[in-house]
Motif scaffolding. Structure first.
Motif, PDB file in Angstrom:
ATOM      1  N   GLU A   6      32.496 -30.566  20.958  1.00 35.05           N
ATOM      2  CA  GLU A   6      32.312 -29.473  20.014  1.00 35.05           C
ATOM      3  C   GLU A   6      33.639 -29.076  19.392  1.00 35.05           C
ATOM      4  O   GLU A   6      34.691 -29.122  20.048  1.00 35.05           O
ATOM      5  CB  GLU A   6      31.676 -28.259  20.699  1.00 35.05           C
ATOM      6  CG  GLU A   6      30.217 -28.453  21.041  1.00 35.05           C
ATOM      7  CD  GLU A   6      29.542 -27.161  21.488  1.00 35.05           C
ATOM      8  OE1 GLU A   6      30.270 -26.188  21.793  1.00 35.05           O
ATOM      9  OE2 GLU A   6      28.296 -27.120  21.512  1.00 35.05           O
ATOM     10  N   LEU A   7      33.577 -28.684  18.141  1.00 32.81           N
ATOM     11  CA  LEU A   7      34.743 -28.176  17.434  1.00 32.81           C
ATOM     12  C   LEU A   7      34.307 -27.051  16.508  1.00 32.81           C
ATOM     13  O   LEU A   7      33.113 -26.756  16.385  1.00 32.81           O
ATOM     14  CB  LEU A   7      35.453 -29.293  16.650  1.00 32.81           C
ATOM     15  CG  LEU A   7      34.648 -30.178  15.684  1.00 32.81           C
ATOM     16  CD1 LEU A   7      34.222 -29.443  14.429  1.00 32.81           C
ATOM     17  CD2 LEU A   7      35.468 -31.394  15.298  1.00 32.81           C
ATOM     18  N   THR A   8      35.268 -26.410  15.873  1.00 36.53           N
ATOM     19  CA  THR A   8      34.976 -25.380  14.883  1.00 36.53           C
ATOM     20  C   THR A   8      35.702 -25.712  13.589  1.00 36.53           C
ATOM     21  O   THR A   8      36.693 -26.445  13.587  1.00 36.53           O
ATOM     22  CB  THR A   8      35.418 -23.981  15.364  1.00 36.53           C
ATOM     23  OG1 THR A   8      36.838 -23.996  15.600  1.00 36.53           O
ATOM     24  CG2 THR A   8      34.692 -23.583  16.642  1.00 36.53           C
ATOM     25  N   ARG A  18      30.224 -26.751  16.245  1.00 33.48           N
ATOM     26  CA  ARG A  18      29.379 -27.847  15.813  1.00 33.48           C
ATOM     27  C   ARG A  18      29.859 -29.130  16.494  1.00 33.48           C
ATOM     28  O   ARG A  18      31.009 -29.240  16.896  1.00 33.48           O
ATOM     29  CB  ARG A  18      29.342 -27.981  14.287  1.00 33.48           C
ATOM     30  CG  ARG A  18      30.676 -28.240  13.628  1.00 33.48           C
ATOM     31  CD  ARG A  18      30.491 -28.414  12.125  1.00 33.48           C
ATOM     32  NE  ARG A  18      30.601 -27.155  11.395  1.00 33.48           N
ATOM     33  CZ  ARG A  18      30.417 -27.050  10.085  1.00 33.48           C
ATOM     34  NH1 ARG A  18      30.097 -28.120   9.371  1.00 33.48           N
ATOM     35  NH2 ARG A  18      30.539 -25.888   9.479  1.00 33.48           N
ATOM     36  N   ARG A  19      28.969 -30.104  16.596  1.00 41.33           N
ATOM     37  CA  ARG A  19      29.274 -31.313  17.341  1.00 41.33           C
ATOM     38  C   ARG A  19      30.033 -32.329  16.492  1.00 41.33           C
ATOM     39  O   ARG A  19      29.738 -32.510  15.309  1.00 41.33           O
ATOM     40  CB  ARG A  19      27.991 -31.953  17.855  1.00 41.33           C
ATOM     41  CG  ARG A  19      27.327 -31.202  18.993  1.00 41.33           C
ATOM     42  CD  ARG A  19      25.880 -31.605  19.158  1.00 41.33           C
ATOM     43  NE  ARG A  19      25.074 -31.155  18.012  1.00 41.33           N
ATOM     44  CZ  ARG A  19      23.764 -31.298  17.923  1.00 41.33           C
ATOM     45  NH1 ARG A  19      23.098 -31.885  18.891  1.00 41.33           N
ATOM     46  NH2 ARG A  19      23.107 -30.851  16.863  1.00 41.33           N
ATOM     47  N   ALA A  76      32.276 -38.609  12.761  1.00 42.48           N
ATOM     48  CA  ALA A  76      31.374 -37.751  11.990  1.00 42.48           C
ATOM     49  C   ALA A  76      31.231 -36.393  12.665  1.00 42.48           C
ATOM     50  O   ALA A  76      31.425 -36.256  13.871  1.00 42.48           O
ATOM     51  CB  ALA A  76      30.003 -38.410  11.857  1.00 42.48           C
ATOM     52  N   VAL A  77      30.867 -35.388  11.859  1.00 38.36           N
ATOM     53  CA  VAL A  77      30.644 -34.030  12.334  1.00 38.36           C
ATOM     54  C   VAL A  77      29.283 -33.577  11.816  1.00 38.36           C
ATOM     55  O   VAL A  77      28.888 -33.908  10.690  1.00 38.36           O
ATOM     56  CB  VAL A  77      31.750 -33.080  11.830  1.00 38.36           C
ATOM     57  CG1 VAL A  77      31.491 -31.646  12.281  1.00 38.36           C
ATOM     58  CG2 VAL A  77      33.116 -33.554  12.315  1.00 38.36           C
ATOM     59  N   GLU A  78      28.564 -32.823  12.639  1.00 38.06           N
ATOM     60  CA  GLU A  78      27.260 -32.344  12.176  1.00 38.06           C
ATOM     61  C   GLU A  78      27.433 -31.349  11.036  1.00 38.06           C
ATOM     62  O   GLU A  78      28.487 -30.737  10.863  1.00 38.06           O
ATOM     63  CB  GLU A  78      26.473 -31.721  13.325  1.00 38.06           C
ATOM     64  CG  GLU A  78      26.957 -30.376  13.807  1.00 38.06           C
ATOM     65  CD  GLU A  78      26.026 -29.769  14.856  1.00 38.06           C
ATOM     66  OE1 GLU A  78      24.811 -29.712  14.607  1.00 38.06           O
ATOM     67  OE2 GLU A  78      26.527 -29.375  15.920  1.00 38.06           O
ATOM     68  N   CYS A  79      26.384 -31.182  10.264  1.00 38.54           N
ATOM     69  CA  CYS A  79      26.452 -30.323   9.089  1.00 38.54           C
ATOM     70  C   CYS A  79      26.384 -28.850   9.478  1.00 38.54           C
ATOM     71  O   CYS A  79      26.146 -28.489  10.627  1.00 38.54           O
ATOM     72  CB  CYS A  79      25.325 -30.662   8.117  1.00 38.54           C
ATOM     73  SG  CYS A  79      23.695 -30.060   8.634  1.00 38.54           S
ATOM     74  N   ASN A  80      26.571 -27.997   8.491  1.00 39.67           N
ATOM     75  CA  ASN A  80      26.376 -26.557   8.628  1.00 39.67           C
ATOM     76  C   ASN A  80      24.871 -26.281   8.572  1.00 39.67           C
ATOM     77  O   ASN A  80      24.217 -26.536   7.568  1.00 39.67           O
ATOM     78  CB  ASN A  80      27.100 -25.851   7.477  1.00 39.67           C
ATOM     79  CG  ASN A  80      26.979 -24.339   7.525  1.00 39.67           C
ATOM     80  OD1 ASN A  80      26.173 -23.787   8.259  1.00 39.67           O
ATOM     81  ND2 ASN A  80      27.779 -23.666   6.715  1.00 39.67           N
ATOM     82  N   HIS A  81      24.323 -25.760   9.672  1.00 40.49           N
ATOM     83  CA  HIS A  81      22.879 -25.535   9.752  1.00 40.49           C
ATOM     84  C   HIS A  81      22.462 -24.131   9.318  1.00 40.49           C
ATOM     85  O   HIS A  81      21.309 -23.734   9.533  1.00 40.49           O
ATOM     86  CB  HIS A  81      22.390 -25.783  11.179  1.00 40.49           C
ATOM     87  CG  HIS A  81      22.520 -27.208  11.628  1.00 40.49           C
ATOM     88  ND1 HIS A  81      21.740 -28.224  11.126  1.00 40.49           N
ATOM     89  CD2 HIS A  81      23.360 -27.795  12.529  1.00 40.49           C
ATOM     90  CE1 HIS A  81      22.069 -29.369  11.700  1.00 40.49           C
ATOM     91  NE2 HIS A  81      23.054 -29.136  12.558  1.00 40.49           N
TER      92      HIS A  81
END
Length: 255
Positions: A6-8, A18-19, A76-81
């Motif tokens: 996880e990161l911010t 987010r992952r 890759a990083v997950e999107c803003n949900h």
């Protein structure tokens, strides 16, 4: 081997975690001095695991990479949900008016500035990358496809190749076309772009925008692979089937 943590992104979403995902070829464990090209991708949650994917179906990239032993890293990083169009804002380079959305304040530049100045240096520090431009690529689908086109042009000193699957090139069309026509790029830039034949009717100008964008890129003498995918659709299952095509473009004649 896939690492997940996880990161911010304080510049965009404060302390909301987010992952992040990074795939490293298994061969690295046997040859720790080996270095790899890196493909940065959008919507990281949709790439590797069905259980993480928004609609329960991922691209299956982990299975593909492990089965083929492709010598490439993927970060890759997950999107803003956020339900308030969070993903649309982060994956749109420009502020624009959109039907059914209204005025969309694009934060794509802020996202790319973070990716280039924060995320990429972290990946280069922690993993066995080839960090130079020639071995740094970017890819995505839908809004991520739009961002991939934007990134390879606007941040051409960082990315040499891009894959834009089903790109949403009807967002900010005038500004996007101006960028594609006028921004300075290196002559070795390579782009892959496609649409599925079944999705071309989703928006009234999709086919026209595909033709317009590919024409501009060809006018710029960019090495372009452009496809209409027979039976292709706007979903992860369809994009999974295109993995061999766009990865071949990313790695073709790579020294």
């Amino acid at each position: 081997m896939l690492k997940k943590w996880e990161l911010t992104i304080p510049e965009l979403t404060g302390d909301t975690p987010r992952r992040a995902y990074v795939y490293v070829p298994d061969a690295w464990e046997a040859s720790p001095f080996q270095r790899y090209p890196v493909l940065y991708m959008f919507d990281g949650h949709n790439l590797f695991f069905d259980e993480d994917a928004t609609y329960g179906k991922s691209w299956g990239l982990l299975n593909y990479m492990e089965e083929t032993q492709t010598p490439l890293m993927i970060a890759a990083v997950e999107c803003n949900h956020s339900p308030n169009h969070g993903r649309l804002m982060e994956y749109c380079p420009y502020t624009c008016e959109m039907p059914d959305v209204g005025r969309l304040r694009g934060k794509g530049k802020q996202y790319m500035d973070w990716l280039v100045s924060v995320f990429k240096p972290e990946i280069d520090q922690r993993f066995p990358t080839l960090p130079d431009r020639a071995h740094t690529f970017i890819a995505g689908s839908s809004m991520g496809g739009l961002m991939s086109l934007y990134a390879v042009m606007k941040y051409n000193k960082v990315f040499s190749r891009a894959a834009a699957l089903s790109p949403s090139v009807w967002f900010g069309t005038e500004k996007l076309d101006k960028l594609l026509r006028t921004t300075r790029i290196k002559q070795d830039t390579v782009i892959y772009m496609d649409y599925g034949s079944r999705e071309l009717g989703f928006h009234p100008n999709m086919a026209d925008r595909f033709a317009a964008v590919t024409s501009i890129l060809l006018e710029r003498k960019i090495a372009l692979t452009a496809r209409i995918v027979p039976g292709g659709n706007h979903n992860e299952a369809s994009w999974e089937e295109q993995i061999p095509f766009f990865l071949n473009t990313m790695l073709y004649h790579l020294d």
